[in-house]
Design an enzyme around this catalytic site. Sequence first.
Site, mmCIF file in Angstrom:
data_model
loop_
_atom_site.group_PDB
_atom_site.id
_atom_site.type_symbol
_atom_site.label_atom_id
_atom_site.label_comp_id
_atom_site.label_asym_id
_atom_site.label_seq_id
_atom_site.Cartn_x
_atom_site.Cartn_y
_atom_site.Cartn_z
ATOM 1 C CD GLU A 38 48.173 54.442 7.616
ATOM 2 O OE1 GLU A 38 48.091 55.676 7.613
ATOM 3 O OE2 GLU A 38 49.179 53.820 7.194
ATOM 4 C CB THR A 82 49.694 59.290 5.824
ATOM 5 O OG1 THR A 82 49.592 57.889 6.039
ATOM 6 C CG2 THR A 82 48.343 59.938 6.080
ATOM 7 C CG HIS A 197 50.606 52.711 10.615
ATOM 8 N ND1 HIS A 197 51.883 52.226 10.760
ATOM 9 C CD2 HIS A 197 50.721 53.901 9.994
ATOM 10 C CE1 HIS A 197 52.732 53.087 10.241
ATOM 11 N NE2 HIS A 197 52.060 54.122 9.771
ATOM 12 C CG ASP A 256 46.888 56.427 3.654
ATOM 13 O OD1 ASP A 256 47.022 55.203 3.433
ATOM 14 O OD2 ASP A 256 47.148 56.953 4.759
ATOM 15 C CG HIS A 257 50.319 54.977 2.259
ATOM 16 N ND1 HIS A 257 50.603 53.838 2.971
ATOM 17 C CD2 HIS A 257 50.125 55.943 3.188
ATOM 18 C CE1 HIS A 257 50.602 54.116 4.266
ATOM 19 N NE2 HIS A 257 50.296 55.382 4.433
HETATM 20 C C1 GP9 Z 1 50.705 59.278 11.148
HETATM 21 C C2 GP9 Z 1 49.769 58.572 10.255
HETATM 22 C C3 GP9 Z 1 50.427 57.450 9.541
HETATM 23 O O1 GP9 Z 1 50.117 60.350 11.834
HETATM 24 O O2 GP9 Z 1 49.156 59.464 9.379
HETATM 25 O O3 GP9 Z 1 51.389 57.925 8.682
HETATM 26 P P1 GP9 Z 1 52.181 56.962 7.673
HETATM 27 O O4 GP9 Z 1 53.258 56.287 8.475
HETATM 28 O O5 GP9 Z 1 51.200 55.969 7.125
HETATM 29 O O6 GP9 Z 1 52.721 57.874 6.641
#
Ligand code: GP9
Length: 428
Positions: A38, A82, A197, A256-257
């Site tokens: 993440e 994500t 996150h 992922d981003h």
């Molecule tokens: C939510 C997690 C985070 O289940 O995968 O999502 P994001 O906010 O980074 O798209």
Amino acid sequence: GNELLEVQEYIEENVKQKMKSDLYGAAKGKNIIFINAESLQQFVINNEVNGEEVTPFLNQLIKDEDTYYFDNFYEQTGQGNTSDSEFLVENSLYPLDRGAVFFTHGGNEYNAISEIIDDAGYSSYVFHSNNKSFWNRDQMYVSLGIDHFFGEEAYDVSEDNAIGWGLKDKPFFEQSIPYLQSIEQPFYAKFITLTNHFPFDMDESDISLEPYESNSDVLNNYFPAVRYMDEAIEDFFIKLKETGLYENSVFVVMGDHIGVSANHNKALSMYLDKDEITPIDQVELQRVPFIVHIPGNGKGKVISEVTGQIDVKPTLLSLLGIDAVDDIQFGNDLFADNRKGYVALRNGDFISKKFIYTNGSCYLRGTGELIGVSEEKDYVVSESEHELVNACNEINEKVTTELRLSDDLIYGDLFRFINFDLTKKANQ
Ligand code: GP9
């Protein structure tokens, strides 16, 4: 019918590689353990805060002789964050320009990795301790052919072991191990981490790297949160070695981003020791780590070609020795030659060996020189510069076409009309 034909012809002429890579089949019959990290951005790798490495474990993993590390790998997500990165990885299609394709087209037909590898005896799993309907995963995972989703209800989550969005990464990996031991091999298992996150809140007891000091709490707290995730991944590797799963698995770690948005550019420019974040820097900040670790391989290296999330599916299939002959993929096998040579971002920007194209302007990658006529540059361009402008325009046209064709496939649910049995036959 015409739309599908156009897509197939485009792929055949512009994307498909004719030769297989040396690593074709290197993961045949092995488990794939994919860590979707993440918000992990490239700029923290091999970097420091307060004189300490931010990601000591990943830095060490990258140097390992069994690891291939891609340091010019771009995330290509749109508004679906994500879920968009998952979509890119599973399908080698682009996410949509607005909304999250997981929500808007979760009921479509696809030809995702999980479906293709099913015929090679693989089962597929996703581990992620969040509500299964978040990003509409429960519906989309069925469409993607994922066999089982270990969501929030599979984990023991309490006030003590959760923060922000849910279960912390360390207990997440720890509690996942028994599940992993219980499933049949070979498997394709994806682990989606959560602690790193936005806004990167952490319990004091989990902080082992002091925050950065700037005017942005988001950037400051990003570093200890990344460090925590790095430690969680290290613990996971240690446990996998103890269980014996390590030797028979191939590992992928992918950011992922982005985690730190352009709103924090002032603080970021201070951290990166730059006067300002230029449009080129902004594009380069979309780089995320992509790591392929193949125990026993011994030939690992750093690969600096321009690559992106669209390339993951063809790369994984090739590693597994699976020929997806009639699949529609907009990416290339990262280990094979004759790649397209550019990566398209969802907003139409792109990066190639020579150029970075952003906000309608084309720059020479490396020097950052703006090429062609624009408001910023009013002198007459030379003949050689005309050639560069043409070369940049040519890629721009391809990028526009690719994004349009990928959108057509999704909006028209065109995979309904393809018989992928051909792919299956090729692998029997
Ligand atoms: C939510 C997690 C985070 O289940 O995968 O999502 P994001 O906010 O980074 O798209």
